[in-house]
Design an enzyme around this catalytic site. Structure first.
Site, PDB file in Angstrom:
ATOM      1  N   GLY A 104      75.715  27.514  47.877  1.00  0.00           N
ATOM      2  CA  GLY A 104      74.367  26.967  48.943  1.00  0.00           C
ATOM      3  C   GLY A 104      74.149  27.880  49.860  1.00  0.00           C
ATOM      4  N   GLY A 105      73.628  28.888  49.677  1.00  0.00           N
ATOM      5  CA  GLY A 105      74.559  30.738  51.179  1.00  0.00           C
ATOM      6  C   GLY A 105      74.991  30.063  52.028  1.00  0.00           C
ATOM      7  N   SER A 180      77.132  32.118  43.159  1.00  0.00           N
ATOM      8  CA  SER A 180      76.265  32.095  44.153  1.00  0.00           C
ATOM      9  C   SER A 180      77.317  32.129  45.862  1.00  0.00           C
ATOM     10  CB  SER A 180      75.094  31.645  44.643  1.00  0.00           C
ATOM     11  OG  SER A 180      74.457  31.612  45.840  1.00  0.00           O
ATOM     12  N   ALA A 181      76.763  32.282  47.060  1.00  0.00           N
ATOM     13  CA  ALA A 181      77.701  31.818  47.845  1.00  0.00           C
ATOM     14  C   ALA A 181      79.311  31.673  47.318  1.00  0.00           C
ATOM     15  CB  ALA A 181      76.800  31.242  49.336  1.00  0.00           C
ATOM     16  N   ASP A 286      67.188  37.294  38.764  1.00  0.00           N
ATOM     17  CA  ASP A 286      67.776  37.340  40.282  1.00  0.00           C
ATOM     18  C   ASP A 286      67.645  37.817  40.625  1.00  0.00           C
ATOM     19  OD1 ASP A 286      69.890  36.398  42.119  1.00  0.00           O
ATOM     20  OD2 ASP A 286      71.220  35.772  40.815  1.00  0.00           O
ATOM     21  N   HIS A 316      68.186  32.521  39.754  1.00  0.00           N
ATOM     22  CA  HIS A 316      68.451  32.287  40.202  1.00  0.00           C
ATOM     23  C   HIS A 316      69.362  31.032  40.098  1.00  0.00           C
ATOM     24  CE1 HIS A 316      72.508  33.509  43.119  1.00  0.00           C
ATOM     25  NE2 HIS A 316      71.843  32.264  44.013  1.00  0.00           N
TER      26      HIS A 316
END
Length: 337
Positions: A104-105, A180-181, A286, A316
């Site tokens: 979620g960045g 991701s994050a 990505d 992504h």
């Protein structure tokens, strides 16, 4: 003017320039408002799913939420395959333990977000593992390293927990995983845990599973340039995420963002000595794929046991969002067990 106010103003100025060049407003795209005090107003909340703790219900995987640190409002959702209840936790039937960090960045989502909840349910069932999904503090209200601190604290919480579900977990077969994050967090939490192996016993980390980990740098990679206007993760959005999550006053070549800076972390030598295995998943569609390849190259150079699993096409988030791609992660996990 306070340092925080200067930071907020600087953020606006930087992204006014980016938006002018890209014709894209990342704040609008993410449906967020940056407030004068440096917090975010998140105008849309992703769908959430409640836990399913009732063992009398015909569900393949049970789940429940437990508090990690009340003062920080951190918690975890534990997933237990229903079949585990058929066996005493004191037998040789204990299951591998996967500690999962959501993506979620650094700004969005939680352990109860349906997107990640469904993935963890499938993973616990498919691999017959105990999964602990950690809910960490989000930026910019809590900039890095807050998420890293929460993630390591979760390991200490697990090792000292008396929760009956965790008794079904084999603490000698623990893997840190993130997407991701969350992949960035799993990597950095792993670096920190490697320096605390005696303090987190009986937890014994066997490896890291990094799913499209979120890394960056000031110099654009070929994949970032090639996919600069990618619909899923365009550059203005990744840049904004870094600007809102990194410590005040640092750029994307800071160690939290760029793991290859200064030749990589010295603790990687320790990870090599511990014999941890690392898997990095990525796809060519990505924008982050070159960053992920760079990480694999760094780990290979350091002598760490690492495998890069890269696939054509994709986007992504595909390994969590597409069950047919999730299976590739689960199949690898089963070989590690």
């Amino acid at each position: 003017m306070s340092l925080k106010s200067v930071t907020v103003l600087t953020t606006y100025l930087i992204y006014a320039s980016i938006v002018a060049k890209s014709a894209m407003d990342p704040y609008k795209a993410l449906n967020i408002i940056l407030n004068p005090n440096g917090t975010l107003t998140r105008l849309s909340i992703p769908p959430q799913s409640p836990p399913s703790p009732d063992p009398t219900l015909p569900t393949a995987v049970l789940s429940k939420d437990l508090t990690i640190n009340q003062s920080k409002h951190t918690w975890a959702r534990i997933y237990l395959p229903h079949k585990a209840l058929d066996y005493s936790p004191n037998t040789n039937s204990k299951l591998p333990l996967i500690v999962f960090y959501h993506g979620g960045g650094f700004l969005f989502y939680s352990a109860n977000s349906t997107y990640f909840h469904d993935f963890c349910v499938r993973m616990a069932n498919d691999t017959q593992s105990v999964v602990v999904s950690v809910d960490y503090r989000l930026a910019p209200e809590h900039r890095l390293p807050a998420a890293y601190e929460d993630s390591v604290e979760a390991l200490h919480w697990i090792k000292s927990s008396n929760d009956p579900w965790l008794r079904h977990a084999d603490y000698s077969r623990c893997y840190l995983m993130g997407e991701s994050a969350g992949g960035n967090i799993a990597y950095t939490a792993g670096l920190r845990a490697a320096a605390e192996v005696d303090q987190i016993k009986p937890l014994k980390i066997k490896g890291l599973i990094l799913i499209q980990p979120f890394f960056g740098g000031t110099k654009r990679t070929p994949s970032e340039v090639r996919l600069a206007e990618d619909q899923t993760l365009p550059l203005p959005i990744t840049d904004l995420m870094w600007n809102l999550s990194l410590p005040v006053g640092v750029d994307r070549d800071y160690e939290y963002s760029n793991p290859t800076i200064k030749g990589g972390a010295k603790i990687l030598d320790r990870i090599k000595a511990l014999g941890w295995k690392v898997a990095v998943f990525g796809v060519e569609g990505d924008p982050l794929v070159d960053r992920e390849r760079e990480l694999v190259g760094l780990l290979q150079h350091k002598g760490v046991q690492v495998v890069g699993l890269f696939y054509q096409g994709g986007r992504h988030g595909i390994f969590v969002g597409d069950p047919s791609m999730s299976v590739k992660v689960f199949d690898l996990l089963k070989t590690l067990h």
